[in-house]
Design an enzyme around this catalytic site. Sequence first.
Site, mmCIF file in Angstrom:
data_model
loop_
_atom_site.group_PDB
_atom_site.id
_atom_site.type_symbol
_atom_site.label_atom_id
_atom_site.label_comp_id
_atom_site.label_asym_id
_atom_site.label_seq_id
_atom_site.Cartn_x
_atom_site.Cartn_y
_atom_site.Cartn_z
ATOM 1 N N LYS A 90 42.611 28.157 35.984
ATOM 2 C CA LYS A 90 42.405 29.428 35.289
ATOM 3 C C LYS A 90 43.340 30.439 35.918
ATOM 4 O O LYS A 90 43.397 30.581 37.153
ATOM 5 C CB LYS A 90 40.927 29.856 35.489
ATOM 6 N N GLN A 111 45.588 32.714 43.203
ATOM 7 C CA GLN A 111 44.523 32.566 42.211
ATOM 8 C C GLN A 111 43.454 31.565 42.670
ATOM 9 O O GLN A 111 42.278 31.721 42.345
ATOM 10 C CB GLN A 111 45.149 32.099 40.889
ATOM 11 N N LYS A 126 48.570 29.443 37.062
ATOM 12 C CA LYS A 126 49.271 30.637 36.572
ATOM 13 C C LYS A 126 50.434 30.183 35.715
ATOM 14 O O LYS A 126 50.956 29.084 35.900
ATOM 15 C CB LYS A 126 49.790 31.458 37.766
ATOM 16 N N GLY A 165 45.607 36.717 30.034
ATOM 17 C CA GLY A 165 46.693 37.699 30.054
ATOM 18 C C GLY A 165 47.149 38.020 31.472
ATOM 19 O O GLY A 165 46.534 37.628 32.444
ATOM 20 N N ASP A 166 48.264 38.699 31.565
ATOM 21 C CA ASP A 166 48.772 39.248 32.840
ATOM 22 C C ASP A 166 49.829 40.262 32.415
ATOM 23 O O ASP A 166 49.840 40.689 31.241
ATOM 24 C CB ASP A 166 49.357 38.137 33.726
ATOM 25 N N THR A 209 39.253 44.223 34.911
ATOM 26 C CA THR A 209 39.967 44.229 36.186
ATOM 27 C C THR A 209 39.919 45.626 36.805
ATOM 28 O O THR A 209 39.612 45.791 37.996
ATOM 29 C CB THR A 209 41.423 43.756 36.011
ATOM 30 N N ASN A 240 47.194 47.577 31.714
ATOM 31 C CA ASN A 240 45.774 47.257 31.549
ATOM 32 C C ASN A 240 44.950 47.585 32.802
ATOM 33 O O ASN A 240 43.914 48.251 32.711
ATOM 34 C CB ASN A 240 45.649 45.762 31.201
#
Length: 444
Positions: A90, A111, A126, A165-166, A209, A240
């Site tokens: 993930k 991560q 990732k 997303g990132d 986040t 974001n």
Amino acid sequence: MSYIDEVIEQVIKQNPAEPEFHQAVKEVLESLRVVVDANEETFRRDALLERLVNPERQLKFRVPWVDDKGQVHVNTGYRVQFNSAIGPYKGGIRLHPSVNLGIIKFLGFEQIFKNSLTGLPIGGGKGGSDFDPKGKSDREIMAFCQSFMTELCKYIGADTDVPAGDIGTGAREIGYMFGQYKRIKGVFEGVLTGKGLSYGGSLARTEATGYGLLYITDEMLRSNGHSIKGKTVAVSGAGNVAIYAAQKAQQLGAKVVTVSDSNGWIYDPDGIDVEALKDIKEVKRLRLTEYPKYRPNAEYHEGRGVWSVKVDIALPCATQNELDLEDAKMLVANGVMAVAEGANMPTTMEATEYLQKNGVYFLPGKAANAGGVATSALEMSQNSERLSWSFEEVDSKLQGIMVNIFKNLDAAAKKYGFEGNYVVGANIAGFEKVVAAMNAQGII
Ligand code: NDP
């Protein structure tokens, strides 16, 4: 030479030209010394650290797409499936021209521990591409996303690898990628998170986040006899994470006076107007140069400088290595009391050490920004149940998760004699669970 030093040396030798990956490995392994030294013989025999720093799988692929003028472009796509000891891989997909294998590996490595810290069953991965979404039309974005997913779909799935997303990948990009996955595979499943609410997305994922960053920062301050309320805050970034960090900081009674993007930064002495920021960044997709049109009292400055403002709390929410030693010195000289990382590895190692030495409460990204992936895991649960939870339900679970993360890392730091060192605490707490799972599953 100690086992840790040997492994760091090997990582540098085997992965040349990947400085961000070296940095992440060094930062994590250095802080694990106390645990690794105590188990050196068995860890060395089982090559535990070598297995931890080598991804289970790394994919690199061609992404051809056609622009609006008929010109064909070729970008490089990546997915690093780092560690699946505690659950399916993930981690987000980053679309930015700076993306290369080393950056994706550093993010994937971090991560693993972040996902472990959330207490949820998710492994580390990732992905991304050197594609630059800036200035592209919606059709060009769709063309890229479809091409990217045409290859990636062979390697992911709701029970194997669930990207999110990132940087550069928001709801629009996730929508195009999800559509292409469904079209090729013929299954409607929770293969991506950060989806739109009409097709399996979770309420509060967009906010998660940034909100989570504030929940855990407040918890850290409270455990040290302070709180967010009444504090002045510098936020960097205007994406974001930054937007919802600013929003929650203000809801908790703080005043956020800065935001930034890759061209410049805003100082708003009256407190950032989050609605104006959303209109500029989320709706119109424009630059921060627009902000003073909404708020005439605010100043726009070209270039870097967001850390030069006198604040109580600094929240770097843009990108890696955006807060260096000089910035840390300015922040300390201006009396900063806490730094919490909304972005991944935004603070250089020297800056982190300087802040910690000067008594600044420092919360590393793998704990501080874990609210995003935690809520992604909650989205996966909702998809499996075929149910949607209310905003309040997701938000209250998120708060509980963030408070628990802080409690766990604080306890781990204390247990090993590093009270107040939340970097060590986060790494040890994340590491212990992954190692237990790896050991239980044999040499794989
Ligand atoms: P966005 O793309 O929404 O926003 C990124 C922001 O950072 C933009 O304002 C961008 O400015 C700025 N930025 C990006 N690259 C640079 C750079 N090289 N120099 C200066 N500024 C830069 O991304 P997110 O908000 O999603 O992500 C921000 C950080 O948070 C990243 O480190 C990401 O990995 C991390 N993160 C994100 C999570 C999420 O849920 N979104 C979860 C956990 C971590 P510009 O528009 O000018 O490029």
